[in-house]
Design a protein around this motif. Structure first.
Motif, PDB file in Angstrom:
ATOM      1  N   CYS A 195       4.958  11.852  14.117  1.00  0.00           N
ATOM      2  CA  CYS A 195       5.332  12.800  13.057  1.00  0.00           C
ATOM      3  C   CYS A 195       5.825  14.118  13.640  1.00  0.00           C
ATOM      4  O   CYS A 195       6.775  14.706  13.124  1.00  0.00           O
ATOM      5  CB  CYS A 195       4.158  13.008  12.098  1.00  0.00           C
ATOM      6  N   GLN A 196       5.198  14.588  14.705  1.00  0.00           N
ATOM      7  CA  GLN A 196       5.636  15.834  15.349  1.00  0.00           C
ATOM      8  C   GLN A 196       7.025  15.668  15.936  1.00  0.00           C
ATOM      9  O   GLN A 196       7.878  16.557  15.802  1.00  0.00           O
ATOM     10  CB  GLN A 196       4.651  16.265  16.432  1.00  0.00           C
ATOM     11  N   GLN A 200      13.933  15.065  11.434  1.00  0.00           N
ATOM     12  CA  GLN A 200      14.092  13.721  10.895  1.00  0.00           C
ATOM     13  C   GLN A 200      13.043  13.413   9.839  1.00  0.00           C
ATOM     14  O   GLN A 200      12.007  14.058   9.767  1.00  0.00           O
ATOM     15  CB  GLN A 200      13.989  12.696  12.029  1.00  0.00           C
ATOM     16  N   ARG A 201      13.353  12.398   9.051  1.00  0.00           N
ATOM     17  CA  ARG A 201      12.427  11.890   8.048  1.00  0.00           C
ATOM     18  C   ARG A 201      11.866  10.566   8.545  1.00  0.00           C
ATOM     19  O   ARG A 201      12.384   9.986   9.491  1.00  0.00           O
ATOM     20  CB  ARG A 201      13.136  11.724   6.704  1.00  0.00           C
ATOM     21  N   LEU A 202      10.833  10.098   7.904  1.00  0.00           N
ATOM     22  CA  LEU A 202      10.195   8.845   8.314  1.00  0.00           C
ATOM     23  C   LEU A 202      10.151   7.859   7.150  1.00  0.00           C
ATOM     24  O   LEU A 202       9.746   8.221   6.038  1.00  0.00           O
ATOM     25  CB  LEU A 202       8.772   9.101   8.805  1.00  0.00           C
ATOM     26  N   GLU A 203      10.582   6.650   7.419  1.00  0.00           N
ATOM     27  CA  GLU A 203      10.450   5.572   6.450  1.00  0.00           C
ATOM     28  C   GLU A 203       9.163   4.838   6.797  1.00  0.00           C
ATOM     29  O   GLU A 203       8.989   4.365   7.916  1.00  0.00           O
ATOM     30  CB  GLU A 203      11.639   4.623   6.542  1.00  0.00           C
ATOM     31  N   LEU A 251       0.832  -1.202   0.000  1.00  0.00           N
ATOM     32  CA  LEU A 251       0.000   0.000   0.000  1.00  0.00           C
ATOM     33  C   LEU A 251       0.866   1.251   0.000  1.00  0.00           C
ATOM     34  O   LEU A 251       0.574   2.222  -0.691  1.00  0.00           O
ATOM     35  CB  LEU A 251      -0.930  -0.005   1.219  1.00  0.00           C
ATOM     36  N   ILE A 252       1.926   1.220   0.775  1.00  0.00           N
ATOM     37  CA  ILE A 252       2.781   2.391   0.891  1.00  0.00           C
ATOM     38  C   ILE A 252       4.195   1.944   1.210  1.00  0.00           C
ATOM     39  O   ILE A 252       4.409   1.016   1.978  1.00  0.00           O
ATOM     40  CB  ILE A 252       2.252   3.363   1.980  1.00  0.00           C
ATOM     41  N   GLU A 253       5.157   2.605   0.585  1.00  0.00           N
ATOM     42  CA  GLU A 253       6.553   2.348   0.898  1.00  0.00           C
ATOM     43  C   GLU A 253       7.348   3.565   0.442  1.00  0.00           C
ATOM     44  O   GLU A 253       7.275   3.965  -0.707  1.00  0.00           O
ATOM     45  CB  GLU A 253       7.062   1.100   0.179  1.00  0.00           C
ATOM     46  N   GLY A 254       8.064   4.140   1.379  1.00  0.00           N
ATOM     47  CA  GLY A 254       8.874   5.283   0.997  1.00  0.00           C
ATOM     48  C   GLY A 254       9.471   6.013   2.182  1.00  0.00           C
ATOM     49  O   GLY A 254       9.181   5.730   3.335  1.00  0.00           O
ATOM     50  N   ASP A 255      10.319   6.948   1.828  1.00  0.00           N
ATOM     51  CA  ASP A 255      10.978   7.829   2.781  1.00  0.00           C
ATOM     52  C   ASP A 255      10.276   9.175   2.656  1.00  0.00           C
ATOM     53  O   ASP A 255      10.232   9.749   1.567  1.00  0.00           O
ATOM     54  CB  ASP A 255      12.463   7.934   2.410  1.00  0.00           C
ATOM     55  N   PHE A 256       9.712   9.658   3.756  1.00  0.00           N
ATOM     56  CA  PHE A 256       8.880  10.859   3.715  1.00  0.00           C
ATOM     57  C   PHE A 256       9.364  11.908   4.698  1.00  0.00           C
ATOM     58  O   PHE A 256       9.907  11.580   5.758  1.00  0.00           O
ATOM     59  CB  PHE A 256       7.431  10.510   4.103  1.00  0.00           C
ATOM     60  N   SER A 257       9.103  13.163   4.364  1.00  0.00           N
ATOM     61  CA  SER A 257       9.243  14.202   5.386  1.00  0.00           C
ATOM     62  C   SER A 257       8.182  13.913   6.432  1.00  0.00           C
ATOM     63  O   SER A 257       7.194  13.213   6.159  1.00  0.00           O
ATOM     64  CB  SER A 257       9.009  15.590   4.766  1.00  0.00           C
TER      65      SER A 257
END
Length: 104
Positions: A70-71, A78-81, A9-15
């Motif tokens: 996220c906060q 930092q970013r979130l995988e 459904l989702i996979e990635g490196d995000f802000s």
């Protein structure tokens, strides 16, 4: 026909901001679904809505947890995988009918 399906459904490196937007949109969609189901089941059919109520509580807590993660990431620069899969199982109609009253 295959009876089980695992779908990415989702996979990635995000802000932190983008991760929050993507994840909360999924959670908010589930909250809206259960709120609508609760209203429909209770008002139209007079059914017990305890399962939907319980799931709404869980989803609202999940919403807060995602916001907090996220906060914290945003505060730390930092970013979130993020990785998420869904599993779909095709079930016989009789079993599906019994589950239809308890969507998660």
């Amino acid at each position: 026909m295959d009876t089980k399906h695992a779908l990415k459904l989702i996979e990635g490196d995000f802000s932190a901001s983008d991760a929050e937007q993507v994840l909360l949109s999924l959670v908010n969609s589930k909250i809206a679904f259960h709120a609508l189901m609760r209203m429909s089941e209770q008002e139209r059919l007079g059914r017990d809505v305890a399962n939907s109520e319980r799931r709404l509580v869980e989803l609202r807590q999940l919403h807060k947890t995602i916001q907090s993660i996220c906060q914290s990431a945003a505060d730390g620069g930092q970013r979130l995988e993020v990785k998420g899969w869904i599993e779909i199982t095709v079930v016989p109609a009789a079993a599906a009918a019994s589950r239809a009253t308890n969507p998660r």
